[in-house]
Motif scaffolding. Structure first.
Motif, PDB file in Angstrom:
ATOM      1  N   SER A   9     -17.295  23.306   9.166  1.00  8.76           N
ATOM      2  CA  SER A   9     -16.631  23.852  10.342  1.00  8.76           C
ATOM      3  C   SER A   9     -15.434  24.721   9.951  1.00  8.76           C
ATOM      4  O   SER A   9     -15.236  25.815  10.491  1.00  8.76           O
ATOM      5  CB  SER A   9     -16.180  22.705  11.258  1.00  8.76           C
ATOM      6  N   GLN A  10     -14.658  24.248   9.008  1.00  4.60           N
ATOM      7  CA  GLN A  10     -13.461  24.989   8.598  1.00  4.60           C
ATOM      8  C   GLN A  10     -13.808  26.265   7.858  1.00  4.60           C
ATOM      9  O   GLN A  10     -13.138  27.289   8.008  1.00  4.60           O
ATOM     10  CB  GLN A  10     -12.584  24.098   7.725  1.00  4.60           C
ATOM     11  N   GLY A  15      -7.665  20.034   3.250  1.00  7.67           N
ATOM     12  CA  GLY A  15      -6.438  20.788   3.492  1.00  7.67           C
ATOM     13  C   GLY A  15      -5.555  20.956   2.290  1.00  7.67           C
ATOM     14  O   GLY A  15      -4.816  21.944   2.185  1.00  7.67           O
ATOM     15  N   GLN A  33     -16.839  18.542   8.351  1.00  4.36           N
ATOM     16  CA  GLN A  33     -15.507  19.111   8.536  1.00  4.36           C
ATOM     17  C   GLN A  33     -15.318  20.367   7.695  1.00  4.36           C
ATOM     18  O   GLN A  33     -14.772  21.374   8.160  1.00  4.36           O
ATOM     19  CB  GLN A  33     -14.457  18.065   8.166  1.00  4.36           C
TER      20      GLN A  33
END
Length: 428
Positions: A23-24, A74, A20
Motif C-alpha cells: 500500500s505504501q 517507516g 502495508q
C-alpha cells in the motif's frame, strides 16, 4: 544441524507487513512478496560472506536496543545501521541487486530499494534480537552467520541466481561468472570457466593433449550440483505449498518454553497474500491458509451438519501468521494481530460457530514449563478474541504442551517443527 536464520526473519515479514508495504509503495502484494523472496536469501548470503566484518557485527549488536523490528517500513530507509551494513556487505553491487529484483518481481527500482532496506532491517534486527537473548558475543554471531553459507544459495527462488543479482562471487569467487565448488580444492578447478551463455572454455595456456576428457572431470560435478540444487528447490516449494494448512506457528528451538523462535511464516516466500471472500467482505490472508480453510468449511455447511463434537475434534486449523515474541505469552510480533482479527471476523460472520484454541510445543525442554507456556498463549488468544466481541464463541483454550508431540527430541529443529503450533478447531 545449524540454525537457519532465515526462519528467524520470516516471522517479521508476514501478510500484514506485505500488505502495508504494498500500500505504501503503490505495488501489488504479489510483487512485494516476490521481491522479498529474492532479497531475503541474498541479504543473508551477504551477511554469511562477511561474517567477520566489524561493521556487520556492530550493526547486528546495535540492532536489538534500537527497536528496529518495531518500525521496519517507516524506519528502514534512513536507518544508519542498515546503510552501514549494506555498504559493508554489497558495496557497489547494491544498484545491480536493486535492478535485478525490480525486473524479477515487476516492481519499480525505488520500491526495490525500499524493500531491500526493509528486508535488511528485518534480518539485522532478528539476528540482533536472537544474539541478545542468547548472549552471543561477536564470535558467536560470526559463527552463526558463517553457518548460513551452505543453505542460502538453495533458497533463491526459480528465476534468480547469484549471478543474476550481480553477486555471483558472493562466496569468495574472483569473478561473477566462475562457479566455485567448495568441496573441490585442487588448483585444476580454475581451468574450467562457465560463462553466462553456458559455453565452456579450456585455459589456452595449458597443454591438454593427454587430458582430452578432463573437462568432464570438473564440469560434470558442477552440472550435477546445479541439478541437485534445482531438485531441492522444487521439492522445497512443493512441500511448502502442500503443507500451508499445517504450518506451525510459534514455538521453536532448544527449550520449548525458555527459548523460542518464530517459525510460522515458513511459507512466506512460496505463498501469495490474497483477498479472501468472507460472505462479500474481503480479508487478507494466505491462499489455502488458515482463514481460507475455515471459511471453506463453514460455507460447505460442514459445521452445521456436524452431529456432535466428536465429528469435529480431529480437524485443527493451525495459525500461519500469529507469532509470539520469544519466551513471551502476552506479546505478539508486529503483524500478528491481523490473523486474530481475521478469526474474529469469521466468527462474527458465522455467529453459530464455536471454536476451541489449542497450544502445542515440541518434546524438548521441561514438560511442565512447556505446558504452562502453551496454556498462557492459548488463554491470550482467547482473551484477544473476546476483545473483538466473540468471547461467547470461544468455548475453551487449552495448552497441551508436548502431550501430542510425535517427533523425537533428538530430531532436527526442522523435523520437530511439526509439533510446535498454535491452532483452533470447531466445536459443538
Amino acid at each position: 544441524m545449524a540454525l537457519n536464520i532465515i526462519d528467524l526473519i520470516k516471522g517479521q515479514l508476514g501478510p500484514a507487513l506485505i500488505s502495508q508495504a504494498a500500500s505504501q509503495l503503490g505495488e501489488s502484494e504479489s510483487g512485494v512478496s516476490k521481491a522479498i523472496s529474492g532479497l531475503l536469501p541474498a541479504v543473508v548470503g551477504g551477511l554469511a560472506n562477511h561474517a567477520s566484518n566489524p561493521n556487520v557485527l556492530d550493526a547486528i549488536t546495535g540492532a536489538a536496543p534500537s527497536g528496529m523490528l518495531g518500525n521496519l517500513i517507516g524506519g528502514s530507509s534512513d536507518n544508519s545501521l542498515i546503510t552501514t551494513m549494506l555498504t559493508a556487505v554489497f558495496g557497489d553491487k547494491i544498484g545491480g541487486i536493486v535492478n535485478a529484483i525490480s525486473t524479477y518481481a515487476g516492481v519499480s527500482n525505488s520500491s526495490s530499494t525500499s524493500l531491500l532496506n526493509m528486508v535488511t532491517g528485518a534480518t539485522v534486527g532478528s539476528v540482533g534480537k536472537y544474539a541478545a537473548e542468547n548472549n552471543l558475543g561477536a564470535s558467536g554471531i560470526s559463527n552463526l552467520l558463517a553457518d548460513q553459507k551452505d543453505v542460502v544459495s538453495t533458497l533463491l527462488p526459480a528465476g534468480l541466481s547469484l549471478a543474476s543479482l550481480g553477486v555471483g562471487n558472493l562466496f569468495g569467487g574472483a569473478e561473477a561468472e566462475k562457479i566455485k565448488v567448495t568441496s573441490f580444492d585442487e588448483p585444476k578447478v580454475e581451468k574450467v570457466e562457465v560463462n553466462r551463455g553456458g559455453n565452456t572454455h579450456m585455459n589456452p595456456n595449458e597443454n591438454n593433449n593427454n587430458e582430452g576428457g578432463s573437462i568432464w572431470k570438473w564440469l560434470l560435478p558442477i552440472l550435477l550440483l546445479g541439478l541437485a540444487g534445482w531438485f531441492l528447490w522444487n521439492n522445497y516449494n512443493k512441500d511448502s505449498k502442500q503443507e500451508v494448512v499445517t504450518t506451525e506457528t510459534s514455538d521453536m528451538v532448544v527449550d520449548s518454553a525458555d527459548m523460542m523462535v518464530n517459525d510460522s511464516a515458513a511459507v512466506m516466500t512460496n505463498n501469495q497474500v490474497t483477498d479472501i471472500d468472507l460472505n462479500g467482505k474481503m480479508i487478507k490472508g494466505y491462499a489455502n491458509g488458515m482463514e481460507a480453510s475455515m471459511i471453506n468449511f463453514l460455507k460447505s455447511d460442514g459445521y452445521k451438519n456436524a452431529a456432535d463434537d466428536a465429528t469435529l475434534k480431529d480437524t485443527w486449523y493451525n495459525f500461519d501468521n500469529v507469532n509470539f515474541k520469544i519466551g513471551s505469552a502476552t506479546e505478539l510480533e508486529t503483524g500478528s494481530e491481523g490473523q486474530i482479527q481475521n478469526l474474529g471476523e469469521i466468527l462474527k460472520a458465522y455467529p453459530d460457530a464455536k471454536i476451541k484454541v489449542g497450544g502445542y510445543t515440541d518434546i524438548t525442554g521441561d514438560a511442565n514449563k512447556n505446558k504452562e507456556l502453551s496454556q498462557k498463549r492459548a488463554d491470550f488468544i482467547k482473551a484477544e478474541l473476546g476483545k473483538l466481541g466473540v468471547a461467547a464463541q470461544v468455548v475453551e483454550a487449552k495448552g497441551y504442551g508436548s502431550e501430542f508431540a510425535k517427533v523425537p527430541a533428538e530430531a532436527s529443529n526442522e523435523e520437530r517443527a511439526a509439533d510446535r503450533k498454535m491452532a483452533v478447531r470447531f466445536t459443538k
